[in-house]
Write a protein that holds these residues in place. Sequence first.
Motif, mmCIF file in Angstrom:
data_model
loop_
_atom_site.group_PDB
_atom_site.id
_atom_site.type_symbol
_atom_site.label_atom_id
_atom_site.label_comp_id
_atom_site.label_asym_id
_atom_site.label_seq_id
_atom_site.Cartn_x
_atom_site.Cartn_y
_atom_site.Cartn_z
ATOM 1 N N VAL A 150 8.667 -46.974 0.293
ATOM 2 C CA VAL A 150 9.434 -46.174 0.488
ATOM 3 C C VAL A 150 8.600 -44.430 -0.572
ATOM 4 O O VAL A 150 9.017 -44.621 -2.056
ATOM 5 C CB VAL A 150 10.411 -45.940 0.506
ATOM 6 C CG1 VAL A 150 11.489 -44.538 0.861
ATOM 7 C CG2 VAL A 150 10.780 -46.977 1.556
ATOM 8 N N ASP A 151 8.694 -43.601 -0.014
ATOM 9 C CA ASP A 151 7.955 -42.580 -0.400
ATOM 10 C C ASP A 151 9.150 -41.456 -0.846
ATOM 11 O O ASP A 151 9.291 -40.413 0.465
ATOM 12 C CB ASP A 151 6.658 -41.514 -0.130
ATOM 13 C CG ASP A 151 6.110 -39.943 -1.054
ATOM 14 O OD1 ASP A 151 7.013 -39.919 -2.433
ATOM 15 O OD2 ASP A 151 5.387 -39.218 -0.376
ATOM 16 N N SER A 187 0.540 -44.650 -4.982
ATOM 17 C CA SER A 187 -0.450 -45.428 -5.758
ATOM 18 C C SER A 187 0.278 -46.257 -6.731
ATOM 19 O O SER A 187 -0.019 -46.973 -7.658
ATOM 20 C CB SER A 187 -1.484 -44.591 -5.697
ATOM 21 O OG SER A 187 -1.027 -43.097 -6.747
ATOM 22 N N ARG A 188 0.778 -45.195 -7.664
ATOM 23 C CA ARG A 188 1.635 -45.953 -8.412
ATOM 24 C C ARG A 188 2.228 -47.225 -8.483
ATOM 25 O O ARG A 188 2.624 -48.112 -9.596
ATOM 26 C CB ARG A 188 2.192 -44.551 -9.233
ATOM 27 C CG ARG A 188 3.465 -44.922 -11.016
ATOM 28 C CD ARG A 188 3.402 -43.928 -10.900
ATOM 29 N NE ARG A 188 3.231 -43.525 -11.796
ATOM 30 C CZ ARG A 188 3.231 -41.780 -11.141
ATOM 31 N NH1 ARG A 188 3.843 -41.452 -11.315
ATOM 32 N NH2 ARG A 188 2.141 -40.578 -11.867
ATOM 33 N N ILE A 216 -6.598 -53.018 0.736
ATOM 34 C CA ILE A 216 -5.737 -51.932 1.552
ATOM 35 C C ILE A 216 -6.513 -51.012 2.446
ATOM 36 O O ILE A 216 -7.417 -51.193 2.558
ATOM 37 C CB ILE A 216 -5.691 -50.718 0.351
ATOM 38 C CG1 ILE A 216 -4.733 -49.753 0.723
ATOM 39 C CG2 ILE A 216 -6.379 -50.054 -0.269
ATOM 40 C CD1 ILE A 216 -4.051 -49.073 -0.568
ATOM 41 N N GLY A 217 -5.584 -50.305 3.712
ATOM 42 C CA GLY A 217 -6.579 -49.743 4.545
ATOM 43 C C GLY A 217 -6.648 -48.672 4.532
ATOM 44 O O GLY A 217 -5.972 -48.020 2.878
ATOM 45 N N VAL A 243 -4.562 -42.075 -1.521
ATOM 46 C CA VAL A 243 -3.371 -43.926 -1.861
ATOM 47 C C VAL A 243 -4.564 -44.929 -2.370
ATOM 48 O O VAL A 243 -4.778 -45.077 -3.309
ATOM 49 C CB VAL A 243 -2.801 -44.086 -1.443
ATOM 50 C CG1 VAL A 243 -1.928 -45.573 -1.933
ATOM 51 C CG2 VAL A 243 -1.402 -43.224 -0.754
ATOM 52 N N ALA A 244 -5.125 -45.143 -1.606
ATOM 53 C CA ALA A 244 -6.582 -46.461 -2.051
ATOM 54 C C ALA A 244 -7.627 -45.866 -2.638
ATOM 55 O O ALA A 244 -7.518 -46.600 -3.846
ATOM 56 C CB ALA A 244 -7.190 -46.299 -0.480
ATOM 57 N N GLU A 245 -8.506 -44.509 -2.753
ATOM 58 C CA GLU A 245 -9.137 -44.242 -4.341
ATOM 59 C C GLU A 245 -8.446 -44.085 -5.021
ATOM 60 O O GLU A 245 -8.961 -45.086 -6.768
ATOM 61 C CB GLU A 245 -9.573 -42.840 -3.822
ATOM 62 C CG GLU A 245 -10.283 -42.342 -5.266
ATOM 63 C CD GLU A 245 -10.879 -41.199 -4.742
ATOM 64 O OE1 GLU A 245 -11.742 -40.457 -6.067
ATOM 65 O OE2 GLU A 245 -10.311 -39.936 -3.829
#
Length: 150
Positions: free
Chosen positions: A37-38, A92-93, A109-110, A125-127
């Motif tokens: 949840v962001d 990401s964190r 991860i997609g 986010v994946a990177e």
Amino acid sequence: MTEHILVPVDGSQPATAALEYAHERFPENRLTVLYVVDPMADYSRERSYPGYTADDEFKTEHEKGEAVLERVRERLPDDATVETALEAGKPSRVIVEYADDHDIDGIVIGSHGRSGAVRYLLGSVAEQVVRRAAVPVTIVRGSPDDEPSD
């Protein structure tokens, strides 16, 4: 020895593809499906759309996360060893910290596959997970036009 695989999801097609890949590739392993949840998503929605009502949408990102995780449970076979988790923070964190704190052996991860200015502006986010994770990360690519289903 059973490995523990983390699959972050956000309701998008690439996340669904990552989940399916993880289940097919690691059928005997323990999967944890994580929705992050962001907190900024609710804040920016309210700031961008004064008077915003969520009649047709989820009222909060937390509600959306619960719905996405419920769909994950329904999508996978009953015999799959799957846990779900709902955490809050910068995606990401949180993904990297969750992997560190829960003895995760790998992350699937997609990715939307964006490039150029869109990637620069929106970030990836994946990177960021690939750069920061202490465990192997598999990226399952989606189309740049894929959007979250919710």
